[in-house]
Design an enzyme around this catalytic site. Structure first.
Site, PDB file in Angstrom:
ATOM      1  N   ASN A 113      18.350  56.093  58.131  1.00  0.00           N
ATOM      2  CA  ASN A 113      17.057  56.442  57.551  1.00  0.00           C
ATOM      3  C   ASN A 113      16.452  57.588  58.347  1.00  0.00           C
ATOM      4  O   ASN A 113      16.708  57.734  59.540  1.00  0.00           O
ATOM      5  CB  ASN A 113      16.110  55.233  57.622  1.00  0.00           C
ATOM      6  CG  ASN A 113      14.761  55.535  56.996  1.00  0.00           C
ATOM      7  OD1 ASN A 113      14.685  56.137  55.913  1.00  0.00           O
ATOM      8  ND2 ASN A 113      13.682  55.143  57.653  1.00  0.00           N
ATOM      9  N   HIS A 115      12.758  59.091  59.440  1.00  0.00           N
ATOM     10  CA  HIS A 115      11.360  58.663  59.526  1.00  0.00           C
ATOM     11  C   HIS A 115      10.536  59.801  60.134  1.00  0.00           C
ATOM     12  O   HIS A 115      10.942  60.373  61.156  1.00  0.00           O
ATOM     13  CB  HIS A 115      11.265  57.402  60.400  1.00  0.00           C
ATOM     14  CG  HIS A 115       9.876  56.875  60.497  1.00  0.00           C
ATOM     15  ND1 HIS A 115       9.249  56.247  59.440  1.00  0.00           N
ATOM     16  CD2 HIS A 115       8.973  56.908  61.497  1.00  0.00           C
ATOM     17  CE1 HIS A 115       8.025  55.913  59.794  1.00  0.00           C
ATOM     18  NE2 HIS A 115       7.834  56.299  61.042  1.00  0.00           N
ATOM     19  N   SER A 142      12.655  61.301  63.252  1.00  0.00           N
ATOM     20  CA  SER A 142      13.767  60.564  63.854  1.00  0.00           C
ATOM     21  C   SER A 142      14.735  60.134  62.760  1.00  0.00           C
ATOM     22  O   SER A 142      14.307  59.710  61.687  1.00  0.00           O
ATOM     23  CB  SER A 142      13.271  59.281  64.538  1.00  0.00           C
ATOM     24  OG  SER A 142      12.179  59.536  65.395  1.00  0.00           O
ATOM     25  N   ASP A 151      11.829  50.414  60.731  1.00  0.00           N
ATOM     26  CA  ASP A 151      11.845  51.637  61.552  1.00  0.00           C
ATOM     27  C   ASP A 151      12.173  51.357  63.025  1.00  0.00           C
ATOM     28  O   ASP A 151      11.648  52.032  63.919  1.00  0.00           O
ATOM     29  CB  ASP A 151      10.500  52.374  61.445  1.00  0.00           C
ATOM     30  CG  ASP A 151      10.191  52.811  60.024  1.00  0.00           C
ATOM     31  OD1 ASP A 151      11.142  53.092  59.271  1.00  0.00           O
ATOM     32  OD2 ASP A 151       9.005  52.870  59.658  1.00  0.00           O
TER      33      ASP A 151
END
Ligand code: GAR
Length: 194
Positions: A113, A115, A142, A151
């Protein structure tokens, strides 16, 4: 048909898909074949970006499912037909269930992912405003592995930008997004080279 030396990935989006575009533009350098772009929103502009690049698209709308679990299982069933090495979340604005994470966090597959914050700072939403409100001098983005905690998975790579006194959440978001477009291809490449 994909070249055998390329790694198969799928990309999940919910909106504009500018990070998807950067992955498409850098696919050869990263060494990936984007098998499919999945959106939980039928009107996501990223679907058009995928079509323009000749990539197959799939819309699986969360609102047509009774529960998060049902939606996630529809995603799992579809993704399992493709068997990707990496599941890339690129502006995918749904929290995924433990079932989904377990399905694609294995010896042979990983979920990534991006972020828009320097994790572990500012998990969740409104990251840019929160960084400005805190008086931070820098912000950033990130790329991390996805785990059951929002996260919070291991960070793969980060990039930072300076917060100028004149910045607001919009100007900061634009600056960070520009760095995201460099960061995500680098991070995917790094994971695949391990
Ligand atoms: C990006 O800034 C990404 O970091 C963020 O959404 C934007 C998507 O832009 N993701 C999150 O906030 C995830 N919690 P894009 O659709 O143009 O790539």
């Amino acid at each position: 048909m994909a070249n055998k030396s390329l790694s198969n990935i799928i990309v999940l989006i919910s909106g504009s898909g500018s990070n998807l575009q950067s992955i498409i533009d850098n696919a050869d350098d990263i060494g990936v074949n984007i098998q499919s772009v999945i959106s939980n929103k039928a009107d996501a502009f990223g679907l058009q970006r995928a079509k323009n690049a000749g990539i197959s698209t799939k819309v699986i709308e969360h609102m047509h499912f009774a529960s998060r679990k049902d939606f996630d299982h529809a995603l799992i069933r579809y993704i399992n037909t493709l068997n990707p090495e990496i599941v890339v979340l690129a502006g995918f604005m749904r929290i995924l269930s433990a079932d989904f994470i377990a399905a694609f966090s294995t010896n042979t597959s990983k979920i990534l992912n991006i972020h828009p914050a320097l994790l572990p700072e500012y998990k969740g939403l409104n990251t840019h405003q929160r960084a400005i409100d805190a008086g931070d001098s820098e912000a950033g983005a990130s790329v991390h592995f996805v785990t059951n905690e929002l996260d919070s998975g291991e960070v793969i790579l980060q990039k930072s930008v300076v917060i100028d006194p004149s910045d607001n959440a919009d100007t900061l978001a634009k600056k960070v997004l520009k760095q995201e477009h460099i960061l995500y291809p680098e991070a995917i490449k790094k994971v695949l080279q391990k």
